[in-house]
Scaffold this motif. Structure first.
Motif, PDB file in Angstrom:
ATOM      1  N   UNK A  46       0.860  -1.206   0.000  1.00 15.55           N
ATOM      2  CA  UNK A  46       0.000   0.000   0.000  1.00 15.55           C
ATOM      3  C   UNK A  46       0.888   1.244   0.000  1.00 15.55           C
ATOM      4  N   UNK A  47       0.559   2.192  -0.906  1.00 16.54           N
ATOM      5  CA  UNK A  47       1.199   3.505  -0.806  1.00 16.54           C
ATOM      6  C   UNK A  47       0.094   4.560  -0.823  1.00 16.54           C
ATOM      7  N   UNK A  48       0.480   5.832  -0.686  1.00 14.66           N
ATOM      8  CA  UNK A  48      -0.509   6.888  -0.424  1.00 14.66           C
ATOM      9  C   UNK A  48      -0.927   7.690  -1.660  1.00 14.66           C
ATOM     10  N   UNK A  49      -0.329   7.408  -2.822  1.00 16.86           N
ATOM     11  CA  UNK A  49      -0.495   8.274  -3.988  1.00 16.86           C
ATOM     12  C   UNK A  49      -1.928   8.575  -4.398  1.00 16.86           C
ATOM     13  N   UNK A  50      -2.723   7.532  -4.565  1.00 13.56           N
ATOM     14  CA  UNK A  50      -4.102   7.718  -5.036  1.00 13.56           C
ATOM     15  C   UNK A  50      -4.936   8.508  -4.024  1.00 13.56           C
ATOM     16  N   UNK A  51      -4.754   8.201  -2.740  1.00 12.51           N
ATOM     17  CA  UNK A  51      -5.507   8.908  -1.687  1.00 12.51           C
ATOM     18  C   UNK A  51      -5.143  10.394  -1.655  1.00 12.51           C
ATOM     19  N   UNK A  52      -3.858  10.711  -1.878  1.00 10.34           N
ATOM     20  CA  UNK A  52      -3.409  12.106  -1.892  1.00 10.34           C
ATOM     21  C   UNK A  52      -4.047  12.856  -3.062  1.00 10.34           C
ATOM     22  N   UNK A  53      -4.085  12.203  -4.232  1.00  5.23           N
ATOM     23  CA  UNK A  53      -4.698  12.830  -5.415  1.00  5.23           C
ATOM     24  C   UNK A  53      -6.187  13.125  -5.161  1.00  5.23           C
ATOM     25  N   UNK A  54      -6.880  12.173  -4.567  1.00  2.00           N
ATOM     26  CA  UNK A  54      -8.325  12.364  -4.283  1.00  2.00           C
ATOM     27  C   UNK A  54      -8.543  13.494  -3.278  1.00  2.00           C
ATOM     28  N   UNK A  55      -7.682  13.567  -2.263  1.00  2.00           N
ATOM     29  CA  UNK A  55      -7.797  14.628  -1.264  1.00  2.00           C
ATOM     30  C   UNK A  55      -7.511  15.996  -1.892  1.00  2.00           C
ATOM     31  N   UNK A  56      -6.543  16.054  -2.790  1.00  3.97           N
ATOM     32  CA  UNK A  56      -6.217  17.303  -3.494  1.00  3.97           C
ATOM     33  C   UNK A  56      -7.425  17.779  -4.299  1.00  3.97           C
TER      34      UNK A  56
END
Length: 259
Positions: free
Chosen positions: A204-214
């Motif tokens: 698991x990494x954080x990339x997709x979640x960061x994009x959605x939060x942005x």
């Protein structure tokens, strides 16, 4: 129009491009400016005060370029400096921190591994995340040397393989079923990591979640770019541009700037 101003992203080097790729994939019409402070990589070995100072310098560079939101595309900078950045600058900040929560909630063995920098694992924010999941055993491992090898373009080197084996084998023996990547450089190591991990262990990494939060914060602030013009993607580095260009498959223009 402010909506057409770029999204700014910064990292201690090229690793945060893994976050940039997710942001660009989700919002291809947004203009972006990416700042790689490779000259000072890795941040994970620096003191909290040094990390805050570098993060402020990077933020001011992006503010000069009229960025409308800043993504701190670096786990170490987020966990050590985002509180100070939010207090000092009047702009939305998006942080990136290890995805412990989804791993903890989904783990069947109640044991997860986290590979991260010393700066992230020692931070107050990381310890708070861990305290929220007392039911799960968390095996922490500092990724000594990994960022330097990635920054040097040595992703597929024998040295990288040996380091990863030495970090991952003890986690496998302790029965982890999730591996959390706690540094934005590390997604570039996923192919090598998958060769070492048994198939049942998920990464698991954080990339997709960061994009959605942005996207969510831009929407809430009415800052989404609705222009139909072709978007602009600009990359700055204060080190050799070649490694950054290689990571981006030579699809994007990289500018050298000593900042």
């Amino acid at each position: 129009m402010k909506n057409e101003n770029p999204i700014g992203l910064f990292d201690s080097g090229i690793g945060g491009t893994s976050i940039w790729k997710e942001v660009h994939a989700l919002m291809p019409n947004e203009n972006t400016i990416y700042l790689a402070d490779s000259k000072n990589a890795p941040y994970g070995l620096k003191s909290k005060d040094e990390i805050i100072a570098l993060s402020c310098k990077n933020t001011e560079f992006l503010l000069e370029k009229n960025c409308k939101i800043i993504v701190v595309a670096c786990n170490t900078a987020t966990t050590n400096a985002i509180k100070e950045l939010r207090a000092k600058y009047d702009i939305p900040f998006i942080g990136i921190e290890p995805a412990i929560k989804p791993a903890a909630l989904q783990s069947k063995t109640q044991t997860i591994g986290i590979l991260a920098t010393k700066g992230t694992l020692n931070s107050e924010l990381f310890h708070k995340s861990v305290e929220n999941h007392p039911e799960v055993k968390i095996i922490e491992q500092i990724g000594h040397g990994l960022v330097q090898l990635i920054e040097n373009g040595d992703i597929n080197s024998p040295e990288m393989e040996e380091l990863l084996k030495s970090y991952l084998k003890p986690m496998i023996e302790k029965n982890i079923d999730y591996l959390v990547l706690g540094c934005s450089h590390y997604p570039y190591l996923i192919p090598q990591i998958q060769k070492i991990l048994p198939q049942h262990i998920k990464i698991i990494d954080s990339g997709e979640a960061v994009a959605k939060q942005t996207h969510k914060i831009l929407e809430q602030n009415h800052l989404l770019n609705v222009s139909k013009e072709k978007s602009s993607q600009i990359f700055y580095t204060n080190s050799e541009p070649e490694v950054l260009e290689t990571i981006l498959n030579h699809n994007e223009k990289v500018l050298y700037k000593n900042f």
